[in-house]
Design an enzyme around this catalytic site. Sequence first.
Site, PDB file in Angstrom:
ATOM      1  N   HIS A 190       0.830  -1.215   0.000  1.00  0.00           N
ATOM      2  CA  HIS A 190       0.000   0.000   0.000  1.00  0.00           C
ATOM      3  C   HIS A 190       0.868   1.270   0.000  1.00  0.00           C
ATOM      4  CE1 HIS A 190      -3.631  -2.386   1.018  1.00  0.00           C
ATOM      5  NE2 HIS A 190      -2.782  -3.089   1.759  1.00  0.00           N
ATOM      6  N   SER A 320      16.081  17.475 -18.217  1.00  0.00           N
ATOM      7  CA  SER A 320      15.272  18.692 -18.226  1.00  0.00           C
ATOM      8  C   SER A 320      15.927  19.748 -19.093  1.00  0.00           C
ATOM      9  CB  SER A 320      15.109  19.230 -16.801  1.00  0.00           C
ATOM     10  OG  SER A 320      14.459  20.489 -16.804  1.00  0.00           O
ATOM     11  N   LYS A 326      19.479  17.447 -13.821  1.00  0.00           N
ATOM     12  CA  LYS A 326      18.377  16.505 -13.584  1.00  0.00           C
ATOM     13  C   LYS A 326      18.464  15.347 -14.573  1.00  0.00           C
ATOM     14  CE  LYS A 326      13.411  16.621 -12.613  1.00  0.00           C
ATOM     15  NZ  LYS A 326      12.938  15.456 -13.372  1.00  0.00           N
ATOM     16  N   GLU A 333      10.207   4.863 -18.464  1.00  0.00           N
ATOM     17  CA  GLU A 333       9.101   5.658 -19.009  1.00  0.00           C
ATOM     18  C   GLU A 333       8.727   5.182 -20.410  1.00  0.00           C
ATOM     19  OE1 GLU A 333      10.461   9.667 -18.709  1.00  0.00           O
ATOM     20  OE2 GLU A 333      10.157   9.760 -16.534  1.00  0.00           O
TER      21      GLU A 333
END
Length: 468
Positions: A190, A320, A326, A333
């Site tokens: 969870h 980025s 970054k 993805e």
Amino acid sequence: MMSTTSNSQNFRLEHDSMGDIAVPLQAKWQAQTQRAVENFPISGLRISKPLIRALALIKSAGAMANSQIGTLDPKIANAISSAAERVANGDFDDEFPIDVFQTGSGTSSNMNMNEVLATLASEILVDVTVKPNDHTNASQSSNDVFPSAIHLATASELKFNLIPALLELSASLGSKAIEFESVVKSGRTHLMDATPVTLGQEFSGYRAAIDYGIERIESVLPRVCEMPLGGTAVGTGINAPKEFAPKAIALLREWMDLPLTEARNHFEAQGSRDALVEASGVLRTIAISLYKIANDLRWMASGPRCGLGEIHLPDLQPGSSIMPGKVNPVVPEAVCQVVAQVIGNDAAVAFGGSAGILELNVMLPVIARNIIESIELISSVSIALAHKCVDGIEADVERCRNYALSSPSIGTSLNPYIGYEAAAKIIKRSLAENKDLRTLVLEEGLLTPEEADKALDVFAMTKGGLIG
């Protein structure tokens, strides 16, 4: 082939049962292909190369089978087979211009293949005109050839493209499972802290999911390898000698190294595409497994300061255009996007499979496009995930262990010693006072130091138990 020069130097006239039509001068296709090109200016998407190859191989095997049973002149059969071999090798992919969204039986693409092979075979023979319907389509119908080609292309792509790709991914995951077998970390259910696991155990689960996917492919493959060839128009086999399909399929089986068989029931094979629907469902299942793996990797690599930061994925590219330094989990993805496409493709295949009306399914080209694309996407992204991502994963061993030790859920192992309610009380106090569980159970005199060490051994927890 009947051919004359039209008024334009760029076209010639071709003739079929509907009359004359202008065809580009250098094209290997003939009248029926041209009509389909003009009738279906829809998407710009053509049938896939694996399907072109499968159609060509079926025509080659069909020509040789027809020669063996006396249906076709051996000279013509050999010319067709030679032409088909060149097409199967990819030499004439540009000669298949018809849109995917065409007649639902695939008749246009079947005739496209018949016409291209007839042209090429006529060029080989010089003094003989090979006819698309009478020669290259002998003993056949679009209604059995085109679905057979879909089954052949799908089976070939599953065995020789997808399974090897998944085996590579499985090996990469398995290697990491061994490498990380002693890296203890907090489990999570969870999205909340749970009892400890090892990073290796998590990766072993990922590998098992991929291995089960391979097993699922191997399970469905025999049904995908059932060929409708021989059923001709409606499954009765009209105009096809009984020896034709067994001989043609035997040749394909030898050439392709696939467990190809003639359909057990030609009426089911003609009117339904259930085996392809089943195979697409397997692809969807594999895609779901990939989504779970990719998402877990993203979660565990989140950070580098404000996320979990348990693992580090290879740095592949700047993440980025505005935030310097970054780096993003780009391969996971990509995996997730492939999964979205595969699920959409599966929906199209399932809907297409429902279009088996009476003696024929009339959504064959769209079924073919989607199932073959799914195989190709999963194959490519699995290799990328293996070698661009998994192979380079590094574990932050100390961070993983600190999370495990600081998780209040390790108090679960206190249950057999002090009971659930007392353990819950200790855990709540630990959170409130920011004290470790060992200190608290000793303060309250609930366990001896030896018992506390045994009960709170996080590595032992990953082995399934601490008692005894």
